[in-house]
Design an enzyme around this catalytic site. Structure first.
Site, PDB file in Angstrom:
ATOM      1  N   ASP A 166       0.895  -1.237  -0.109  1.00  6.33           N
ATOM      2  CA  ASP A 166      -0.041   0.077   0.036  1.00  6.33           C
ATOM      3  C   ASP A 166       0.797   1.183   0.016  1.00  6.33           C
ATOM      4  OD1 ASP A 166      -2.830   1.244   0.399  1.00  6.33           O
ATOM      5  OD2 ASP A 166      -1.489   2.116   1.935  1.00  6.33           O
ATOM      6  N   ASN A 174      -0.798  13.216  -4.812  1.00  3.98           N
ATOM      7  CA  ASN A 174      -1.784  13.830  -5.761  1.00  3.98           C
ATOM      8  C   ASN A 174      -2.199  15.335  -5.464  1.00  3.98           C
ATOM      9  OD1 ASN A 174      -2.355  11.722  -7.646  1.00  3.98           O
ATOM     10  ND2 ASN A 174      -3.748  10.996  -6.391  1.00  3.98           N
ATOM     11  N   HIS A 179      -2.028  14.883 -10.366  1.00  2.00           N
ATOM     12  CA  HIS A 179      -2.475  13.522 -10.592  1.00  2.00           C
ATOM     13  C   HIS A 179      -1.559  12.793 -11.774  1.00  2.00           C
ATOM     14  CE1 HIS A 179      -6.201  13.127  -8.465  1.00  2.00           C
ATOM     15  NE2 HIS A 179      -6.328  14.459  -8.694  1.00  2.00           N
ATOM     16  N   ASP A 183       0.190   9.329 -10.879  1.00  2.00           N
ATOM     17  CA  ASP A 183      -0.047   8.244 -11.932  1.00  2.00           C
ATOM     18  C   ASP A 183       1.491   7.908 -12.202  1.00  2.00           C
ATOM     19  OD1 ASP A 183      -2.650   8.204 -12.239  1.00  2.00           O
ATOM     20  OD2 ASP A 183      -2.786   9.123 -14.056  1.00  2.00           O
ATOM     21  N   ASP A 209      -4.147   2.658  -4.765  1.00  2.00           N
ATOM     22  CA  ASP A 209      -2.690   2.670  -4.413  1.00  2.00           C
ATOM     23  C   ASP A 209      -2.405   1.140  -3.735  1.00  2.00           C
ATOM     24  OD1 ASP A 209      -4.083   2.996  -1.939  1.00  2.00           O
ATOM     25  OD2 ASP A 209      -3.049   4.735  -1.377  1.00  2.00           O
TER      26      ASP A 209
END
Length: 283
Positions: A166, A174, A179, A183, A209
């Site tokens: 995780d 973000n 974002h 990514d 995630d």
């Protein structure tokens, strides 16, 4: 008339039709088979079929199939790769029917083969799209559970190590960097996990995630060391070009054994990750 019609059908069909005797020697080859092999029927008659179109690694299996069919007298369906005259492999779906004489004794096998190469390629593409995460190119949840079912199958599977990963504070990445950077981070995490997966393992993104690394056949005693190695690799900063982004990933690992429930094994890995994340945030 019936015999003429049968000959006309065999000659006109695009299916590859052949007949072989108990020694695998070709007794008949229709025009479609002749075109596929690039040889006239006269050059095919009497030749063992595995010398003509069977790929080398399948020759023993083809020989066993002929022997088993004639000894048991049972027809069977089969798929295999054949080699075309130009050297290209094609996937063929076969109906192999045992031919008997008047006394009921099996003496030959009639083979009717259809080229299913494009069909299988389309099916494989649909399956890949259905089991692949669009952003990272790793497996998705469905692909992960397909693999878990294989490796945890009772009496057949070899078991597997399952690492649940995780990304810590991903929302903050973000919010602070956008974002696109988020990514990029997810793609990098997937890539780093792929370094440990090798050719036999699997990396899956469960969404958001969360990632899973699956390694088959890993001994239970090796799991803690693997977790440590993956943890150290994840701690290396990500160079985004304009800045270095610190990466933090919480990882928990368990070993799944044949006969265990895939959902239960994944839940244990998730729990292990959560305990490690809690202990890190508490210090």
């Amino acid at each position: 008339m019936p015999g003429d019609l049968t000959s006309a059908i065999v000659g006109a069909t695009t299916a590859l039709v052949a007949m072989v005797d108990g020694g695998g020697r070709i007794l008949l080859a229709n025009p479609a088979m002749q075109r596929f092999t690039g040889r006239p029927e006269a050059a095919l008659l009497g030749r063992p079929f595995w010398e003509v179109y069977v790929i080398p690694e399948d020759v023993p299996r083809a020989q066993r199939a002929v022997a088993a069919a004639l000894s048991g007298g049972a027809s069977f369906l089969e798929e295999a790769d054949w080699v075309r005259a130009d050297g290209v492999w094609r996937r063929m779906s076969m109906q192999n029917s045992v031919v008997t004489d008047e006394s009921g004794r099996p003496y030959a096998i009639a083979i009717v083969a259809i080229d299913v190469t494009e069909q299988r390629a389309r099916e494989d593409q649909v399956h890949r799209e259905a089991t692949t995460d669009a952003l990272t190119g790793t497996s998705n949840r469905r692909g992960l559970f397909d693999a878990l079912h294989v490796h945890l199958q009772s009496g057949v599977g070899a078991g597997c190590a399952v690492l649940f990963c995780d990304v810590d504070d991903f929302k903050a990445v973000n919010d602070q960097h956008g974002h696109a950077r988020g990514d990029q981070l997810l793609v990098e995490v997937a890539s780093r996990l792929g370094e440990f997966a090798g050719s036999g393992g699997l990396v899956a993104r469960l969404g958001g995630d969360e990632f899973v690394l699956l390694l088959p056949g890993l001994d239970e005693s090796e799991v803690p060391g693997l977790v440590g190695r993956v943890q150290r690799r994840m701690q290396e900063p990500l160079d985004t070009g304009s800045t270095q982004l610190l990466v933090s990933v919480s990882i928990g690992g368990v070993s799944g054994h044949p006969g265990e429930d895939p959902d239960a094994v994944l839940a244990l890995a998730d729990r292990s990750m959560y305990l490690r994340k809690s202990s890190r945030t508490a210090t």
